[in-house]
Write a protein that holds these residues in place. Structure first.
Motif, PDB file in Angstrom:
ATOM      1  N   CYS A   1      13.926   4.534  -6.355  1.00 21.53           N
ATOM      2  CA  CYS A   1      14.626   5.349  -6.117  1.00 21.53           C
ATOM      3  C   CYS A   1      13.950   6.237  -5.242  1.00 21.53           C
ATOM      4  N   GLY A   2      14.032   6.697  -4.286  1.00 27.97           N
ATOM      5  CA  GLY A   2      13.483   7.622  -2.973  1.00 27.97           C
ATOM      6  C   GLY A   2      13.468   6.629  -1.462  1.00 27.97           C
ATOM      7  N   ASN A   3      13.143   5.349  -1.930  1.00 27.30           N
ATOM      8  CA  ASN A   3      12.683   4.365  -1.209  1.00 27.30           C
ATOM      9  C   ASN A   3      13.273   3.240  -1.055  1.00 27.30           C
ATOM     10  N   PHE A   4      14.585   3.058  -0.125  1.00 31.12           N
ATOM     11  CA  PHE A   4      15.464   2.013  -0.187  1.00 31.12           C
ATOM     12  C   PHE A   4      14.752   1.399   1.343  1.00 31.12           C
ATOM     13  N   THR A   5      14.223   1.342   2.350  1.00 30.41           N
ATOM     14  CA  THR A   5      14.006   0.539   3.142  1.00 30.41           C
ATOM     15  C   THR A   5      12.729   1.191   3.464  1.00 30.41           C
ATOM     16  N   GLY A   6      11.772   0.264   4.540  1.00 26.08           N
ATOM     17  CA  GLY A   6      10.262   0.480   4.972  1.00 26.08           C
ATOM     18  C   GLY A   6       9.214  -0.557   3.515  1.00 26.08           C
ATOM     19  N   THR A   7       9.844  -1.248   3.141  1.00 29.18           N
ATOM     20  CA  THR A   7       8.602  -1.407   2.107  1.00 29.18           C
ATOM     21  C   THR A   7       8.309  -2.781   2.367  1.00 29.18           C
ATOM     22  N   LEU A   8       7.560  -3.077   1.644  1.00 29.85           N
ATOM     23  CA  LEU A   8       6.422  -4.664   1.608  1.00 29.85           C
ATOM     24  C   LEU A   8       7.015  -5.567   2.655  1.00 29.85           C
ATOM     25  N   VAL A   9       9.031  -5.233   0.951  1.00 30.89           N
ATOM     26  CA  VAL A   9       9.821  -6.327   0.533  1.00 30.89           C
ATOM     27  C   VAL A   9      10.603  -6.813   1.647  1.00 30.89           C
ATOM     28  N   ASN A  10      11.075  -5.188   2.335  1.00 31.59           N
ATOM     29  CA  ASN A  10      12.074  -5.241   3.578  1.00 31.59           C
ATOM     30  C   ASN A  10      10.975  -6.277   4.435  1.00 31.59           C
TER      31      ASN A  10
ATOM     32  N   PRO B   1      15.574 -12.454  -7.149  1.00 35.86           N
ATOM     33  CA  PRO B   1      14.546 -12.226  -8.125  1.00 35.86           C
ATOM     34  C   PRO B   1      13.124 -13.635  -8.537  1.00 35.86           C
ATOM     35  N   GLN B   2      14.081 -14.914  -8.053  1.00 32.95           N
ATOM     36  CA  GLN B   2      12.645 -14.921  -9.110  1.00 32.95           C
ATOM     37  C   GLN B   2      11.802 -16.260  -7.440  1.00 32.95           C
ATOM     38  N   VAL B   3      11.639 -15.214  -6.615  1.00 31.91           N
ATOM     39  CA  VAL B   3      10.760 -15.535  -5.327  1.00 31.91           C
ATOM     40  C   VAL B   3      10.672 -14.116  -4.957  1.00 31.91           C
ATOM     41  N   GLY B   4       9.533 -13.806  -4.776  1.00 33.96           N
ATOM     42  CA  GLY B   4       8.868 -12.503  -3.952  1.00 33.96           C
ATOM     43  C   GLY B   4       7.695 -12.349  -4.704  1.00 33.96           C
ATOM     44  N   LEU B   5       7.738 -10.264  -4.668  1.00 40.24           N
ATOM     45  CA  LEU B   5       6.330 -10.410  -5.172  1.00 40.24           C
ATOM     46  C   LEU B   5       5.995 -10.680  -6.778  1.00 40.24           C
ATOM     47  N   VAL B   6       4.763 -10.845  -6.849  1.00 43.50           N
ATOM     48  CA  VAL B   6       4.587 -11.086  -8.453  1.00 43.50           C
ATOM     49  C   VAL B   6       3.318 -10.083  -8.726  1.00 43.50           C
ATOM     50  N   HIS B   7       3.354  -9.538  -8.241  1.00 44.98           N
ATOM     51  CA  HIS B   7       2.887  -8.016  -8.247  1.00 44.98           C
ATOM     52  C   HIS B   7       2.682  -6.811  -8.098  1.00 44.98           C
ATOM     53  N   ARG B   8       2.247  -5.741  -8.201  1.00 43.73           N
ATOM     54  CA  ARG B   8       2.066  -4.438  -7.980  1.00 43.73           C
ATOM     55  C   ARG B   8       1.045  -3.795  -7.532  1.00 43.73           C
TER      56      ARG B   8
ATOM     57  N   LEU C   1      -2.613  -8.397  -1.583  1.00 47.25           N
ATOM     58  CA  LEU C   1      -1.161  -8.670  -2.940  1.00 47.25           C
ATOM     59  C   LEU C   1      -0.594 -10.070  -2.706  1.00 47.25           C
ATOM     60  N   VAL C   2      -0.586 -11.090  -3.731  1.00 46.78           N
ATOM     61  CA  VAL C   2       0.491 -11.866  -3.618  1.00 46.78           C
ATOM     62  C   VAL C   2       2.112 -12.013  -3.395  1.00 46.78           C
ATOM     63  N   ILE C   3       2.484 -13.242  -2.707  1.00 49.67           N
ATOM     64  CA  ILE C   3       3.718 -13.547  -2.552  1.00 49.67           C
ATOM     65  C   ILE C   3       3.928 -15.137  -2.723  1.00 49.67           C
ATOM     66  N   ALA C   4       4.951 -15.007  -3.802  1.00 49.22           N
ATOM     67  CA  ALA C   4       5.383 -16.357  -3.495  1.00 49.22           C
ATOM     68  C   ALA C   4       6.833 -16.581  -3.093  1.00 49.22           C
ATOM     69  N   LYS C   5       7.081 -17.704  -2.144  1.00 50.96           N
ATOM     70  CA  LYS C   5       8.174 -17.927  -1.925  1.00 50.96           C
ATOM     71  C   LYS C   5       8.454 -18.736  -2.178  1.00 50.96           C
ATOM     72  N   THR C   6       8.348 -19.812  -3.313  1.00 46.34           N
ATOM     73  CA  THR C   6       9.258 -20.117  -3.864  1.00 46.34           C
ATOM     74  C   THR C   6       9.375 -20.430  -5.713  1.00 46.34           C
TER      75      THR C   6
END
Length: 354
Positions: free
Chosen positions: A129-138, A155-162, A171-176
């Motif tokens: 909410c309030g931040n729909f673009t411009g994020t690390l996930v984007n 949701p099975q890939v991507g951010l593991v923690h925040r 931060l670590v991101i999962a590719k698989t």
């Protein structure tokens, strides 16, 4: 439903108020099956909205946001066959799919399974909410746009923690999916290693210590977390260990090691023991809490706030077992410029008064 997680956030942010904006927007519509026996509307919705809690649905209903056949109902309303249930919120319905955006990334490490990034302060980690673009996930979606196996909306890939928007660090991101499952288990079982550097108000009484206290949303301010006794039954258990790195009389540089990973854990725990993070506006650290009354000192603090215009917190180290090789992976990131300059400014100040 594709948008359930965002809907859950929207429900969570509903304020208890007797007044609503005249304009409401439909977020969910469901029609009760012809064979449905009478059932409370909150329970009916809870059973069908995987990512939401019954308490939040009750709050939405009792605030007038749950409608049946175009009329608001309370949470104890009993649904009947062919009832049309809608969730009407005071904000437009957004497309929650992740769009790739060309945002620079500081990649510390990458292989076929994981990416470790050093996030700058000010970058939101995940759309909300309030931040729909411009994020690390984007940014990650753009960086991996040519990798067919990576779907940023899966949701099975991507951010593991925040970490928080105004906290910098690793931060670590999962590719698989396999990497996310295995890394997620490590975070859940508390076998990862994470340490933070923080500048806090006050001269810590001890060289090291342990803070234990459940963390839950502050009933007086929904944007802030607060600490409850471990045996209170309120919130989630949280433990933070700290060690003094350097003292500056009125503030202290500490290392914080997380045993758990709760929302705003370090910020809430440090406020709880009387040492809010320096310039942490949400937790009272943006006021002059220690020091002199002179005009020159007040100006010095204001200059410090301008130099590091956010809570002085940096996720400095990250350690985990690689999900494929089983090898221990440890990463360290230097303090960002704003925190380095802030600490050097305090060193110079303390030398000048000693």
């Amino acid at each position: 439903m594709a948008n359930e997680e965002l809907i859950d956030k929207d429900i969570e942010e509903i304020e208890d108020s007797e007044e609503q904006d005249s304009q409401l927007y439909e977020h969910i519509r469901m029609v009760v099956d012809h064979g449905q026996v009478p059932l409370r509307v909150d329970k009916y919705m809870f059973e069908r909205l995987q990512h939401s809690s019954r308490n939040r649905i009750q709050k939405a209903a009792d605030s007038g946001y749950v409608h049946v056949n175009d009329h608001p109902v309370k949470s104890n309303y009993k649904v009947r066959p062919f009832d049309v249930i809608t969730l009407m919120l005071d904000r437009p319905h957004f497309d929650t799919s992740i769009k790739a955006e060309n945002i620079p990334l500081n990649i510390v490490y990458e292989d076929k399974q994981v990416i470790v990034v050093n996030k700058p302060a000010g970058l939101v980690v995940h759309p909300g909410c309030g931040n729909f673009t411009g994020t690390l996930v984007n940014a990650i979606a753009y960086y991996l746009r040519e990798l067919p196996s990576y779907d940023p909306n899966d949701p099975q890939v991507g951010l593991v923690h925040r970490i928080d928007k105004d906290t910098s660090g690793l931060l670590v991101i999962a590719k698989t999916p396999d990497a996310k499952t295995k890394l997620g288990a490590q975070f859940f079982n508390k076998t990862t290693h994470r340490s933070y550097n923080a500048l806090v108000w006050g001269n810590m009484a001890e060289e090291d210590g342990r803070i234990e206290g459940n963390i839950s949303r502050d009933p007086k301010d929904r944007l802030r977390m607060t600490v409850f006794p471990p045996d209170s039954g309120i919130g989630k258990s949280a433990v933070t260990h700290y060690k003094v790195i350097e003292r500056f009389g009125y503030v202290t540089l500490v290392e914080c090691i997380l045993e758990t990973g709760r929302t705003h854990q370090i910020r809430a725990h440090m406020k709880h023991i009387g040492h809010p993070l320096f310039n942490d506006e949400r937790y009272g650290g943006s006021e002059i809490l220690r020091g002199e009354r002179s005009g020159s000192y007040k100006q010095f603090i204001q200059n410090c706030f301008k130099l590091c215009p956010r809570q002085a917190l940096h996720a400095r180290t990250l350690g985990f077992v690689h999900p494929e090789t089983g090898k221990q992976m440890d990463f360290t990131s230097s303090l960002p410029d704003d925190m380095q300059q802030l600490i050097e400014k305090w060193r110079t100040y303390i030398k000048g008064i000693n």
